[in-house]
Design a protein around this motif. Structure first.
Motif, PDB file in Angstrom:
ATOM      1  N   GLU A   1      12.687   7.817  -2.345  1.00 26.07           N
ATOM      2  CA  GLU A   1      13.008   6.568  -1.659  1.00 26.07           C
ATOM      3  C   GLU A   1      12.458   5.364  -2.420  1.00 26.07           C
ATOM      4  O   GLU A   1      13.143   4.352  -2.592  1.00 26.07           O
ATOM      5  CB  GLU A   1      12.434   6.602  -0.239  1.00 26.07           C
ATOM      6  N   ALA A   2      11.214   5.475  -2.876  1.00 24.18           N
ATOM      7  CA  ALA A   2      10.598   4.366  -3.601  1.00 24.18           C
ATOM      8  C   ALA A   2      11.283   4.135  -4.950  1.00 24.18           C
ATOM      9  O   ALA A   2      11.488   2.985  -5.360  1.00 24.18           O
ATOM     10  CB  ALA A   2       9.113   4.649  -3.808  1.00 24.18           C
ATOM     11  N   LEU A   3      11.640   5.210  -5.635  1.00 24.94           N
ATOM     12  CA  LEU A   3      12.292   5.063  -6.929  1.00 24.94           C
ATOM     13  C   LEU A   3      13.659   4.400  -6.785  1.00 24.94           C
ATOM     14  O   LEU A   3      14.011   3.499  -7.548  1.00 24.94           O
ATOM     15  CB  LEU A   3      12.442   6.430  -7.597  1.00 24.94           C
ATOM     16  N   ALA A   4      14.428   4.837  -5.810  1.00 23.65           N
ATOM     17  CA  ALA A   4      15.752   4.251  -5.598  1.00 23.65           C
ATOM     18  C   ALA A   4      15.638   2.775  -5.249  1.00 23.65           C
ATOM     19  O   ALA A   4      16.422   1.940  -5.732  1.00 23.65           O
ATOM     20  CB  ALA A   4      16.486   5.005  -4.499  1.00 23.65           C
ATOM     21  N   ALA A   5      14.648   2.412  -4.424  1.00 29.99           N
ATOM     22  CA  ALA A   5      14.464   1.013  -4.038  1.00 29.99           C
ATOM     23  C   ALA A   5      14.062   0.149  -5.223  1.00 29.99           C
ATOM     24  O   ALA A   5      14.439  -1.023  -5.306  1.00 29.99           O
ATOM     25  CB  ALA A   5      13.410   0.917  -2.934  1.00 29.99           C
TER      26      ALA A   5
ATOM     27  N   GLU B   1      20.855  -2.198  -8.503  1.00 31.21           N
ATOM     28  CA  GLU B   1      21.524  -1.308  -9.449  1.00 31.21           C
ATOM     29  C   GLU B   1      21.207   0.147  -9.111  1.00 31.21           C
ATOM     30  O   GLU B   1      20.192   0.436  -8.476  1.00 31.21           O
ATOM     31  CB  GLU B   1      21.079  -1.650 -10.877  1.00 31.21           C
ATOM     32  N   PRO B   2      22.055   1.068  -9.530  1.00 33.60           N
ATOM     33  CA  PRO B   2      21.810   2.482  -9.201  1.00 33.60           C
ATOM     34  C   PRO B   2      20.742   3.091 -10.100  1.00 33.60           C
ATOM     35  O   PRO B   2      20.554   2.668 -11.246  1.00 33.60           O
ATOM     36  CB  PRO B   2      23.174   3.134  -9.446  1.00 33.60           C
ATOM     37  N   MET B   3      20.055   4.084  -9.575  1.00 32.63           N
ATOM     38  CA  MET B   3      19.071   4.822 -10.366  1.00 32.63           C
ATOM     39  C   MET B   3      19.812   5.797 -11.283  1.00 32.63           C
ATOM     40  O   MET B   3      20.710   6.512 -10.837  1.00 32.63           O
ATOM     41  CB  MET B   3      18.121   5.579  -9.448  1.00 32.63           C
ATOM     42  N   PRO B   4      19.457   5.843 -12.567  1.00 32.11           N
ATOM     43  CA  PRO B   4      20.153   6.753 -13.486  1.00 32.11           C
ATOM     44  C   PRO B   4      20.005   8.215 -13.070  1.00 32.11           C
ATOM     45  O   PRO B   4      18.962   8.629 -12.561  1.00 32.11           O
ATOM     46  CB  PRO B   4      19.460   6.498 -14.834  1.00 32.11           C
ATOM     47  N   SER B   5      21.041   8.966 -13.298  1.00 30.31           N
ATOM     48  CA  SER B   5      21.020  10.388 -12.979  1.00 30.31           C
ATOM     49  C   SER B   5      19.971  11.099 -13.828  1.00 30.31           C
ATOM     50  O   SER B   5      19.885  10.893 -15.039  1.00 30.31           O
ATOM     51  CB  SER B   5      22.400  11.000 -13.244  1.00 30.31           C
ATOM     52  N   GLY B   6      19.161  11.928 -13.193  1.00 33.15           N
ATOM     53  CA  GLY B   6      18.143  12.696 -13.897  1.00 33.15           C
ATOM     54  C   GLY B   6      16.808  12.011 -14.030  1.00 33.15           C
ATOM     55  O   GLY B   6      15.841  12.615 -14.496  1.00 33.15           O
ATOM     56  N   TYR B   7      16.725  10.739 -13.617  1.00 31.75           N
ATOM     57  CA  TYR B   7      15.470  10.001 -13.801  1.00 31.75           C
ATOM     58  C   TYR B   7      14.336  10.611 -12.969  1.00 31.75           C
ATOM     59  O   TYR B   7      13.235  10.836 -13.483  1.00 31.75           O
ATOM     60  CB  TYR B   7      15.676   8.534 -13.419  1.00 31.75           C
TER      61      TYR B   7
ATOM     62  N   PRO C   1      21.511 -12.031 -15.190  1.00 24.59           N
ATOM     63  CA  PRO C   1      22.241 -12.132 -13.913  1.00 24.59           C
ATOM     64  C   PRO C   1      22.539 -10.760 -13.307  1.00 24.59           C
ATOM     65  O   PRO C   1      22.985  -9.841 -13.999  1.00 24.59           O
ATOM     66  CB  PRO C   1      23.541 -12.850 -14.308  1.00 24.59           C
ATOM     67  N   GLY C   2      22.269 -10.617 -12.021  1.00 30.56           N
ATOM     68  CA  GLY C   2      22.587  -9.401 -11.292  1.00 30.56           C
ATOM     69  C   GLY C   2      21.674  -8.225 -11.568  1.00 30.56           C
ATOM     70  O   GLY C   2      21.893  -7.136 -11.032  1.00 30.56           O
ATOM     71  N   ALA C   3      20.653  -8.414 -12.387  1.00 32.03           N
ATOM     72  CA  ALA C   3      19.767  -7.303 -12.755  1.00 32.03           C
ATOM     73  C   ALA C   3      18.611  -7.190 -11.780  1.00 32.03           C
ATOM     74  O   ALA C   3      18.113  -8.194 -11.249  1.00 32.03           O
ATOM     75  CB  ALA C   3      19.243  -7.494 -14.169  1.00 32.03           C
ATOM     76  N   GLY C   4      18.161  -5.965 -11.565  1.00 31.42           N
ATOM     77  CA  GLY C   4      17.044  -5.702 -10.672  1.00 31.42           C
ATOM     78  C   GLY C   4      15.731  -5.566 -11.422  1.00 31.42           C
ATOM     79  O   GLY C   4      15.501  -6.214 -12.444  1.00 31.42           O
ATOM     80  N   HIS C   5      14.893  -4.664 -10.921  1.00 31.04           N
ATOM     81  CA  HIS C   5      13.510  -4.562 -11.413  1.00 31.04           C
ATOM     82  C   HIS C   5      13.345  -3.620 -12.604  1.00 31.04           C
ATOM     83  O   HIS C   5      12.456  -3.813 -13.425  1.00 31.04           O
ATOM     84  CB  HIS C   5      12.612  -4.087 -10.265  1.00 31.04           C
ATOM     85  N   MET C   6      14.179  -2.603 -12.718  1.00 33.58           N
ATOM     86  CA  MET C   6      13.990  -1.580 -13.762  1.00 33.58           C
ATOM     87  C   MET C   6      14.838  -1.904 -14.988  1.00 33.58           C
ATOM     88  O   MET C   6      15.719  -1.158 -15.405  1.00 33.58           O
ATOM     89  CB  MET C   6      14.342  -0.205 -13.195  1.00 33.58           C
TER      90      MET C   6
END
Length: 390
Positions: A270-274, A279-285, A361-366
């Motif tokens: 939950e914390a990683l996805a947030a 933006e979506p969390m990369p697959s396999g992260y 623009p449009g970018a999140g935290h990661m």
């Protein structure tokens, strides 16, 4: 009469076994009693478990403690089995170094102020450029060096030497007791000394999120050996009370949930996805981080302490920015839901004499996962400046 009395006494003495002529029976030894008898067959008692090959003989007493200690030792060996680890410490560090996934990397352990500090190194490919800085990667809250090794480290120029550290209390690094261990200045000092032990003379420091505070503390405390600092969505300036409360509650809630039995995996996911939103969390992260396998008490407790102290620590650190003349790259997403570009990137740019702000623009935290090219461009600018100044 006398003859009858003497005979009676002799008989009584013989009955009581007090006669000197009776046959003496030796008491069997303990080891002999454990051996099966040919007459009676094998003893029904359960035999003790056979020791593993190469194990020391078991001693009487403390068997439970020995088995638990052996289990911990086996776990540490299993984590390190895939990785050649170079130790530069006066005694073996206690934390287990996380396993590495690439043959290009090697683990480094050193002891600084009685605290074991762990890093992974990617050596420079070919002949390193004379005077070139070493790129130092410092992770954020709740993760360790594996945040960098998921994909970003492989994107860095292969001719650069790179060290990705575990901050104190995370991954393979230990942590001293007391509130000072949660200060960015304390962690920067430990990592800097560890880097010096690994022959780092000039550093290009890259910090993400909470690691941004450590990166800036490193720079202002050692400007003579720092060619520049890159803050990728870093916590580099105090933020408003409302955001401090929001971030503090979110991180501490996640950490407390992780400490509960069976809650680690769900809370970490939950914390990683947030942290990636919007933006979506990369697959396999998440699988790469092995979040459900890491020790529960260490990283969670360290995260709670770090998040509780960061805002006050930044209030003491930022007045030193005006005297730091090295170049600083500030890269932030304008849709970051954790650290605001206004409170962090723009505020820090106004305090630093040689800063460059990149707004995405449009970018999140990661950003190092979702916008790696912009992050790489910032680091490449610092590297070029560091080579020219060296």
């Amino acid at each position: 009469m006398a003859d009858r009395v003497a005979a009676a006494n002799a008989a009584l003495k013989e009955k009581r076994g007090g006669g000197r002529t009776s046959k003496t029976v030796k008491k069997p030894s303990k080891s002999a009693s454990l051996r099966p008898s040919a007459a009676t067959g094998p003893t029904p008692a359960k035999a003790p478990p056979s020791p593993s090959p190469g194990a020391a003989p078991a001693r009487s007493g403390g068997d439970g403690r020995k088995r638990r200690g052996a289990a911990r030792g086996s776990a540490a060996e299993a984590l390190q089995r895939k990785t050649p680890v170079t130790r530069r410490a006066s005694r073996p560090p206690t934390p287990a170094a996380p396993a590495l996934r690439g043959s290009k990397l090697r683990g480094l352990l050193t002891e600084v102020e009685d605290v074991p500090i762990y890093a992974v190194e990617r050596p420079a490919k070919g002949r390193a450029r004379s005077g070139a800085p070493v790129v130092i990667l410092i992770h954020g809250a709740g993760v360790d060096h594996r945040d960098w090794t998921f994909s970003f480290l492989d994107r860095l120029n292969p001719t650069w030497r790179v060290l990705a550290f575990d901050r104190p209390g995370f991954g393979g690094s230990g942590r001293s007791a007391g509130p000072a261990s949660a200060l960015p200045t304390t962690q920067a000092r430990l990592l800097q000394k560890a880097a010096m032990a690994h022959d780092v003379e000039r550093a290009l420091v890259v910090g993400h999120s909470w690691g941004g505070a450590v990166g800036m503390a490193w720079g202002v405390s050692a400007p003579e050996s720092t060619v520049g600092v890159a803050s990728l969505a870093g916590a580099v300036a105090p933020w408003s009370l409302a955001n401090a409360i929001k971030n503090g509650r979110r991180m501490q809630s996640t950490a407390r949930t992780a400490l509960g039995a069976g809650g680690m995996r769900a809370a970490a996911m939950e914390a990683l996805a947030a942290s990636f939103e919007p933006e979506p969390m990369p697959s396999g992260y998440a699988d790469h981080l092995e979040t459900d396998l890491r020790p529960l008490s260490g990283p969670a407790a360290a995260t709670m302490a770090d998040v509780s102290t960061i805002n006050g620590a930044l209030a003491l650190l930022t007045p030193r920015y005006a005297a730091f003349e090295r170049p600083v790259e500030l890269v932030y997403g304008d849709a970051d839901t954790i650290l605001s570009i206004d409170e962090q990137g723009r505020a820090a740019a106004a305090m630093l004499p040689n800063a460059r702000l990149t707004a995405l623009p449009g970018a999140g935290h990661m950003l190092h996962h979702t916008k790696p090219r912009a992050c790489l461009a910032a680091i490449e600018r610092l590297f070029a400046a560091g080579c020219s100044s060296g």
